[in-house]
Write a protein that holds these residues in place. Structure first.
Motif, mmCIF file in Angstrom:
data_model
loop_
_atom_site.group_PDB
_atom_site.id
_atom_site.type_symbol
_atom_site.label_atom_id
_atom_site.label_comp_id
_atom_site.label_asym_id
_atom_site.label_seq_id
_atom_site.Cartn_x
_atom_site.Cartn_y
_atom_site.Cartn_z
ATOM 1 N N GLY A 144 4.789 6.768 -1.446
ATOM 2 C CA GLY A 144 5.428 5.548 -2.052
ATOM 3 C C GLY A 144 4.706 4.268 -1.911
ATOM 4 N N THR A 145 4.775 3.334 -2.969
ATOM 5 C CA THR A 145 4.276 2.016 -2.714
ATOM 6 C C THR A 145 5.530 1.085 -3.400
ATOM 7 N N LEU A 146 5.547 -0.080 -2.566
ATOM 8 C CA LEU A 146 6.763 -0.718 -3.013
ATOM 9 C C LEU A 146 5.962 -1.962 -3.922
ATOM 10 N N LEU A 147 6.236 -1.916 -5.099
ATOM 11 C CA LEU A 147 5.566 -3.000 -6.199
ATOM 12 C C LEU A 147 6.162 -4.372 -6.194
ATOM 13 N N GLY A 148 7.526 -4.489 -6.057
ATOM 14 C CA GLY A 148 8.180 -5.850 -6.060
ATOM 15 C C GLY A 148 9.779 -5.545 -5.997
ATOM 16 N N PRO A 149 10.367 -6.655 -6.228
ATOM 17 C CA PRO A 149 11.853 -6.336 -6.105
ATOM 18 C C PRO A 149 12.260 -5.583 -7.082
ATOM 19 N N GLY A 150 13.174 -4.601 -6.622
ATOM 20 C CA GLY A 150 13.572 -3.462 -7.620
ATOM 21 C C GLY A 150 12.611 -2.490 -8.176
ATOM 22 N N GLN A 158 -2.897 3.942 -0.843
ATOM 23 C CA GLN A 158 -3.083 2.835 0.262
ATOM 24 C C GLN A 158 -2.089 3.332 1.082
ATOM 25 N N SER A 159 -2.645 3.434 2.364
ATOM 26 C CA SER A 159 -1.646 3.709 3.286
ATOM 27 C C SER A 159 -0.729 2.727 3.727
ATOM 28 N N SER A 160 0.530 2.983 4.585
ATOM 29 C CA SER A 160 1.453 2.097 4.521
ATOM 30 C C SER A 160 1.015 0.895 5.360
ATOM 31 N N MET A 161 0.071 1.050 6.324
ATOM 32 C CA MET A 161 -0.281 -0.249 7.082
ATOM 33 C C MET A 161 -0.820 -0.866 6.349
ATOM 34 N N LEU A 162 -2.058 -0.352 5.492
ATOM 35 C CA LEU A 162 -2.799 -1.429 4.648
ATOM 36 C C LEU A 162 -1.696 -1.921 3.606
ATOM 37 N N GLN A 163 -0.851 -1.232 3.200
ATOM 38 C CA GLN A 163 0.137 -2.126 2.238
ATOM 39 C C GLN A 163 0.981 -3.216 2.998
ATOM 40 N N ASP A 164 1.122 -3.100 4.358
ATOM 41 C CA ASP A 164 1.778 -4.106 5.285
ATOM 42 C C ASP A 164 0.810 -5.180 5.161
ATOM 43 N N ARG A 165 -0.221 -4.836 5.565
ATOM 44 C CA ARG A 165 -1.422 -6.099 5.764
ATOM 45 C C ARG A 165 -1.820 -6.772 4.513
ATOM 46 N N LEU A 166 -1.722 -6.054 3.374
ATOM 47 C CA LEU A 166 -1.676 -6.765 2.014
ATOM 48 C C LEU A 166 -0.688 -7.616 1.756
ATOM 49 N N ARG A 167 0.706 -7.375 2.168
ATOM 50 C CA ARG A 167 1.581 -8.206 2.080
ATOM 51 C C ARG A 167 1.665 -9.301 3.241
ATOM 52 N N ILE A 208 9.097 4.039 0.653
ATOM 53 C CA ILE A 208 9.486 5.747 0.589
ATOM 54 C C ILE A 208 11.186 5.458 0.628
ATOM 55 N N GLY A 209 11.742 4.416 1.058
ATOM 56 C CA GLY A 209 13.230 4.449 0.859
ATOM 57 C C GLY A 209 13.709 4.329 -0.651
#
Length: 305
Positions: A128-134, A251-260, A11-12
């Motif tokens: 939002g989803t973080l895909l990788g650096p940048g 994907q929920s933010s918590m699912l994204q956290d778990r997958l990472r 999100i940031g």
């Protein structure tokens, strides 16, 4: 106006991408590879299958963002103590921090470091989803609402800037209603999707998951009522299921956290319901079970696998 984005994850990163052309923007983030990619290649944001890059400035040392007039705090809950220290270093003496984080308790952590008169709160439903650096993906437009307090002039200035950047934003004097409204949506969706490793829409389609969502949300509504909170909708379970359907592909933010394999915000979401329920004498066994299961996943071997 200099704006510091404290934490440019999913999100940031979306906020930073929209704001970059409209203000003196500085991103403050702890992830060295992310900071390096942002400075080298710009911030890439994907939306509807199209990716566009914008030049941004990113730093790991928050003192290099000084003097920021406003800071948007968008880190995960376990990083809030660091974010508070980062705000203290980045903000001008009269600068204000706004937390747009999930869950309960983040405002108090920031206020303990900065003082209550320098911390505002908001709610955003951006996806939002973080895909990788940048690199981030804007998963869906949503409204942002800011508290009028502690400084109405700064609140209005920030709202005007966000609207100018294309992010629909309003101001309210009754933010508790919206904070709890979003909290209960997160209570119903995040932990269950993280445990099942499914996208949001499955919760509305699967009868067993739908029943569990209803039980978890009903407990949270009971705690909210005991706190004297008026929710922004009447049929709460139906509303949470509608959100799950509307964000079916997300994907929920918590699912994204778990997958990472990253720490989740379970303590400030379902955990907040359990803690308040215990304080008020309201049983919350379904939420307590979800907290225990997510915590067990986080502390077991093979985390993130």
């Amino acid at each position: 106006m200099r704006i510091a984005i404290i934490g440019a994850g999913a999100i940031g990163g979306v906020f930073a991408w929209y704001l970059a052309p409209h203000c003196d923007l500085v991103i403050v983030d702890q992830w060295a590879d992310h900071v390096a990619a942002l400075n080298r290649d710009g911030l890439h944001c994907e939306r509807d299958g199209v990716t566009k890059a914008r030049r941004v400035r990113a730093v790991s040392d928050p003192a290099l963002a000084f003097p920021a007039q406003l800071a948007l705090v968008l880190v995960k809950a376990h990083q809030t103590t660091w974010a508070a220290e980062a705000c203290a270093a980045a903000l001008a003496p009269d600068g204000l921090a706004y937390t747009l984080q999930n869950g309960l308790g983040n405002h108090e952590v920031l206020a303990a470091e900065l003082g209550a008169t320098r911390v505002g709160q908001g709610v955003t439903t951006l996806g939002g989803t973080l895909l990788g650096p940048g690199r981030v993906r804007h998963a869906g437009m949503g409204a942002t609402t800011l508290s009028l307090t502690p400084n109405s002039a700064q609140a209005n200035a920030l709202a005007d800037l966000l609207n100018q950047a294309g992010l629909p934003t309003s101001i309210t004097g009754d933010l508790d209603t919206l904070i709890w409204g979003k909290l209960i949506v997160n209570v119903g969706i995040n932990a269950i999707t993280a445990l099942l490793r499914v996208r949001n829409g499955v919760l509305a389609e699967n009868s067993a998951a739908r029943s569990l969502l209803g039980a978890v949300v009903t407990e949270a509504v009971g705690v909210a009522a005991a706190q004297g909170i008026t929710l922004p909708y009447t049929d709460t379970v139906a509303h949470v299921l509608q959100v799950a359907r509307a964000t079916a592909a997300n994907q929920s933010s918590m699912l994204q956290d778990r997958l990472r394999g990253a720490p989740t915000e379970i303590a400030t979401i379902n955990g907040a319901i359990v803690a308040l329920g215990a304080k008020l004498g309201i049983p919350t066994p379904y939420n307590a079970t979800l907290v225990a299961l997510i915590t067990a996943l986080e502390t077991s071997q093979g985390e993130g696998g």
